[in-house]
Enzyme design. Sequence first.
Site, mmCIF file in Angstrom:
data_model
loop_
_atom_site.group_PDB
_atom_site.id
_atom_site.type_symbol
_atom_site.label_atom_id
_atom_site.label_comp_id
_atom_site.label_asym_id
_atom_site.label_seq_id
_atom_site.Cartn_x
_atom_site.Cartn_y
_atom_site.Cartn_z
ATOM 1 C CB SER A 67 -29.820 7.912 32.938
ATOM 2 O OG SER A 67 -28.436 8.065 33.058
ATOM 3 N NE ARG A 74 -25.420 9.305 35.520
ATOM 4 C CZ ARG A 74 -25.705 10.377 34.787
ATOM 5 N NH1 ARG A 74 -25.140 11.529 35.025
ATOM 6 N NH2 ARG A 74 -26.573 10.289 33.806
ATOM 7 C CE1 TYR A 97 -22.820 13.754 35.303
ATOM 8 C CE2 TYR A 97 -21.362 12.761 36.909
ATOM 9 C CZ TYR A 97 -22.631 12.978 36.434
ATOM 10 O OH TYR A 97 -23.709 12.428 37.078
ATOM 11 C CG ASP A 131 -28.445 7.330 36.233
ATOM 12 O OD1 ASP A 131 -28.868 8.450 36.559
ATOM 13 O OD2 ASP A 131 -27.363 7.153 35.648
ATOM 14 C CD GLN A 175 -26.109 1.438 32.630
ATOM 15 O OE1 GLN A 175 -26.569 0.342 32.327
ATOM 16 N NE2 GLN A 175 -25.112 1.990 31.982
HETATM 17 P P1 NAD Z 1 -24.520 16.009 31.537
HETATM 18 O O1 NAD Z 1 -26.003 16.119 31.674
HETATM 19 O O2 NAD Z 1 -23.670 16.332 32.712
HETATM 20 O O3 NAD Z 1 -24.038 16.924 30.320
HETATM 21 C C1 NAD Z 1 -24.647 16.817 29.063
HETATM 22 C C2 NAD Z 1 -23.589 16.828 27.981
HETATM 23 O O4 NAD Z 1 -23.055 18.144 27.826
HETATM 24 C C3 NAD Z 1 -22.384 15.926 28.255
HETATM 25 O O5 NAD Z 1 -22.253 15.002 27.208
HETATM 26 C C4 NAD Z 1 -21.218 16.886 28.283
HETATM 27 O O6 NAD Z 1 -20.027 16.341 27.794
HETATM 28 C C5 NAD Z 1 -21.727 18.004 27.402
HETATM 29 N N1 NAD Z 1 -21.000 19.270 27.493
HETATM 30 C C6 NAD Z 1 -20.469 19.889 28.578
HETATM 31 N N2 NAD Z 1 -19.853 21.022 28.217
HETATM 32 C C7 NAD Z 1 -20.000 21.163 26.868
HETATM 33 C C8 NAD Z 1 -19.590 22.126 25.909
HETATM 34 N N3 NAD Z 1 -18.864 23.193 26.241
HETATM 35 N N4 NAD Z 1 -19.932 21.922 24.632
HETATM 36 C C9 NAD Z 1 -20.646 20.843 24.253
HETATM 37 N N5 NAD Z 1 -21.058 19.903 25.108
HETATM 38 C C10 NAD Z 1 -20.738 20.048 26.403
HETATM 39 O O7 NAD Z 1 -24.136 14.559 31.033
HETATM 40 P P2 NAD Z 1 -24.968 13.215 31.134
HETATM 41 O O8 NAD Z 1 -25.981 13.168 30.095
HETATM 42 O O9 NAD Z 1 -25.398 13.062 32.546
HETATM 43 O O10 NAD Z 1 -23.870 12.138 30.780
HETATM 44 C C11 NAD Z 1 -22.575 12.231 31.324
HETATM 45 C C12 NAD Z 1 -21.786 10.976 31.058
HETATM 46 O O11 NAD Z 1 -22.203 9.928 31.912
HETATM 47 C C13 NAD Z 1 -21.857 10.425 29.676
HETATM 48 O O12 NAD Z 1 -20.572 9.975 29.359
HETATM 49 C C14 NAD Z 1 -22.782 9.263 29.807
HETATM 50 O O13 NAD Z 1 -22.592 8.296 28.801
HETATM 51 C C15 NAD Z 1 -22.386 8.768 31.157
HETATM 52 N N6 NAD Z 1 -23.424 7.961 31.798
HETATM 53 C C16 NAD Z 1 -23.095 6.757 32.314
HETATM 54 C C17 NAD Z 1 -24.057 6.000 32.946
HETATM 55 C C18 NAD Z 1 -23.741 4.667 33.542
HETATM 56 O O14 NAD Z 1 -22.808 4.028 33.140
HETATM 57 N N7 NAD Z 1 -24.505 4.268 34.538
HETATM 58 C C19 NAD Z 1 -25.339 6.481 33.079
HETATM 59 C C20 NAD Z 1 -25.633 7.720 32.535
HETATM 60 C C21 NAD Z 1 -24.660 8.457 31.907
#
Ligand code: NAD
Length: 370
Positions: free
Chosen positions: A127, A116, A224, A124, A121
């Site tokens: 996402s 990530r 994550y 991805d 991006q």
């Molecule tokens: P994910 O699908 O793995 O999880 C979804 C959400 O569930 C996350 O925000 C996580 O913190 C939350 N979660 C886990 N346990 C929990 C709990 N007990 N209670 C409440 N919430 C809980 O996550 P995602 O959507 O794939 O995103 C993960 C991270 O990656 C984020 O910080 C996102 O901003 C980042 N991201 C970065 C890029 C990039 O820079 N290329 C791209 C996509 C996502």
Amino acid sequence: MRLAVLKERRAGETRVAATPETVKKLRSMGLDVAVEQGAGLASGFPDSEYAAAGAEMEPDAAAALAGAGIVFAVRAPEAPLPRGTMLIATLGADADATRRYAEAGVEAASMELLPRITRAQSMDVLSSQANLAGYRAVVEGAAAFDRGFPMLMTAAGTVPAANVFVMGAGVAGLQAIATARRLGGRVSATDVRPAAKEEIKSLGASFVGYEDEESRQAQTAGGYAKQLSAEFYAKQAEVVAAHIAKQDVVVCTALVQGRKAPTLVTKAMVANMKPGSVIVDIASDAGGNCEETRPGEMHVTENGVKVLGWTNWPARIPAAASALYARNLLTFLSTFWDKEANAPKLPPEDEIVQGVTLTRGGAVVHKNFA
Ligand code: NAD
């Protein structure tokens, strides 16, 4: 070089790995593109549009695969792939299948393992698909809810706004918050990663959650959420339980990478919800965040709460999901395309290549399966 696009065969999989738009771009890179007939039908792309974009339409998977050097797919294809083929798809964490790809001489790349990072991006798939899943979850939740999201003031009286609670504010959750706000709901959300709190507020939702020393360290280097202690989850449940009892729609999106989804909504919490309330669980592919979720099904609990536990949420919005997925794959391939050789060139030391490559030269090379 020939690139094959196969019709997806897994039950409920409506997406396709290339659209007429990306076929045109693949053709302009110098590729011959073979599309299995009917591959795009379930997502609204008829054979005629692929043909008009320059694809050769093939009657079955074997014909599409004949002579192919690259295969684009959403899920792991069932048909055997020719030796030396590069497979680009979402292949899941399947150690046995990975070993079989190595034995069959297939160069397998699994796109959901993409790091990530900013440079990745536009490729991805997690996402792009999560974003649409978050949107769709709210739309389906709103349709299943027997009132409305906005406050409606009419001559016949006022209908109150719906209380919407989004659990997990990653990519899907943030889109769910934005969508529920656009529909006029009163939105709150929770997450464990410290950065999520500000993101929730910036979208105009209120933050509800438990924070302590442990949750301040709840994010991995990859961005994550970490698996947290049983004590933390118990504290979180205490804070959330009272809030959930007042909610009309709860959208569950919380995931912990590589694990079963955390249980955030217990049966007891559901029993305290009002009849007619809706729980939408898009964490259902990983078992779900709600104890009442039946993955793949929708059902109504004894106290009248609707639980939408469908799996594969992106497949419920297939034209948009396919369009974005197809562009993610196209961007990946064009980033690593050697024009002169008319072939992909994946430098093994590249962070993105390392992230997605499962097998190379007949061996399993990914660190997850080493
Ligand atoms: P994910 O699908 O793995 O999880 C979804 C959400 O569930 C996350 O925000 C996580 O913190 C939350 N979660 C886990 N346990 C929990 C709990 N007990 N209670 C409440 N919430 C809980 O996550 P995602 O959507 O794939 O995103 C993960 C991270 O990656 C984020 O910080 C996102 O901003 C980042 N991201 C970065 C890029 C990039 O820079 N290329 C791209 C996509 C996502």
